[in-house]
Design an enzyme around this catalytic site. Sequence first.
Site, short mmCIF file in Angstrom:
data_model
loop_
_atom_site.label_atom_id
_atom_site.label_comp_id
_atom_site.label_asym_id
_atom_site.label_seq_id
_atom_site.Cartn_x
_atom_site.Cartn_y
_atom_site.Cartn_z
N HIS A 1 30.90 43.26 27.06
CA HIS A 1 31.76 42.29 27.74
C HIS A 1 31.47 40.88 27.23
CE1 HIS A 1 33.81 40.27 31.08
NE2 HIS A 1 32.71 39.55 31.26
N GLU B 1 37.30 42.13 37.72
CA GLU B 1 36.03 42.40 37.03
C GLU B 1 35.37 43.56 37.79
OE1 GLU B 1 34.91 40.31 34.45
OE2 GLU B 1 36.32 38.63 34.68
N GLU C 1 32.54 45.70 38.93
CA GLU C 1 31.10 45.50 39.03
C GLU C 1 30.49 46.39 40.12
OE1 GLU C 1 29.65 41.52 39.23
OE2 GLU C 1 31.33 40.66 38.11
N LYS D 1 36.20 31.34 40.02
CA LYS D 1 35.57 32.53 40.62
C LYS D 1 35.48 32.45 42.14
CE LYS D 1 33.81 34.80 36.89
NZ LYS D 1 33.97 36.23 36.61
N THR E 1 36.03 37.22 46.38
CA THR E 1 35.28 38.36 45.84
C THR E 1 35.44 39.50 46.82
OG1 THR E 1 33.64 36.91 44.80
CG2 THR E 1 33.02 39.21 45.12
N THR F 1 30.41 42.24 34.85
CA THR F 1 31.43 43.19 34.44
C THR F 1 30.82 44.32 33.62
OG1 THR F 1 32.95 41.33 34.38
CG2 THR F 1 33.71 43.38 33.37
#
Length: 438
Positions: free
Chosen positions: A146, A210, A212, A263, A267, A370
């Site tokens: 990534h 992303e 995760e 960001k 989330t 990621t």
Amino acid sequence: MKQCNATHDPARRSWVESANLPGADFPIQNLPFGVFTEGGKRRAGVAIGDRVVDLDAALAAGLLDGDAAVAVEATAGGTLNRLMALEPRYASALRAQLSDLLRTDGPQLAAARAAEQRILLDIGQLEMQLPCDIGDFSDFLTSLHHTERHGRFKGLADPLPAAFKSLPIAYHGRASSIRVSGAEVIRPHGQYKDAQGQVVFGPAPMLDFELELGAFVGRGNALGTPIPIDQAREHIFGYCLLNDWSAKSIQWWEQVLGPFLGKSFHTSIAPWIVTEEALLPFRLPAPARAPGDPALLAHLDGPSDQAEGGIAIELDAQLSTAKQRSAGQQPTLITRTHLQNLYWTFGQMLTHHASNGCNLRPGDLIGSGTISGESDLARACITELTNASRDPLQLGNGELRTALEDGDEMIFRARAAHGGAVPIGFGECRGRIRAARH
């Protein structure tokens, strides 16, 4: 380190029949923790098949005692922070007693079945909540593939940061905008460069997912006191799926000290925490380092972490568009990757985080970064899947994507599978994008 026990026995089956179905996320070998609202009250529960054990109800029914009862009492008020802060033996005792209550040949089978209507709730009827109060969120950058791809997309002469192979890189995220799976994701406004190179402000045009895995800190550490690498897993309560939504157009323009508004707008995490203990049968050696890579510094090099710091977890990302849903079509699988694609272990992430004396607290969340691999399918964000918008993603119904659009929904799933162990899942992590607010 802790060893496998009777709760991991692959022959064990539950009288909750849905837990025994092939492909079930929550067999009796899993027993993940979560928090839900039912009847206007927040309570803690443990998933089994398509049901949830109401821990308060099980305690009130006299089905739990000793350390297990202490563990349930620590969840009073509908948050797991106090349970996370306890020594791991308390959550382990609760897991062991629940496993005995729920197994087909358990010593309290008659009592458990008699209390079934009081202690078991339909998972589909519950409103899931964040499992704990998350004080801090740190997100790492630990996939070499990534990181290298993004470096090439940005035209860097050396796409890999100089420090990448010496330490787990991270930034401090925003805990206040973390939401449980299913919460809508509002497209953020921000400053970015448009196609003509002009700096503008408006709804972010390049929204990305992303894929995760997150780790929740259990017992923390005192300020100024590092956490030794081979003790790091004792400070991890468990793991959950995590979507670190990214507004790449904002992020790539603003990023000087690190990610900020690109960001911090949202989330998503799955509601269920799969415990460190549940994942013991799926441990692997730490991901291999290539010949010529820098030797690990002593604080990141522990025999136990090198022997079993990896975890055998496969992760998927699916994209569901508004057009697909209106036509009754299934989501499109766009990513399939594996946790071993990371360069660093969660133990190394946690140890490095605390290596300067930073104090971690129960309920703090750590993101893996990621989880992209080398193959095309293992690219774990839209930016990589489209080679930074040069090769649009084809969804099979005529739709193309170079970034996520309003109405798109991302669905993450993960499954731990290894050897003869019964595979266990993590539930779903969903988020659907809504238009920016004006």
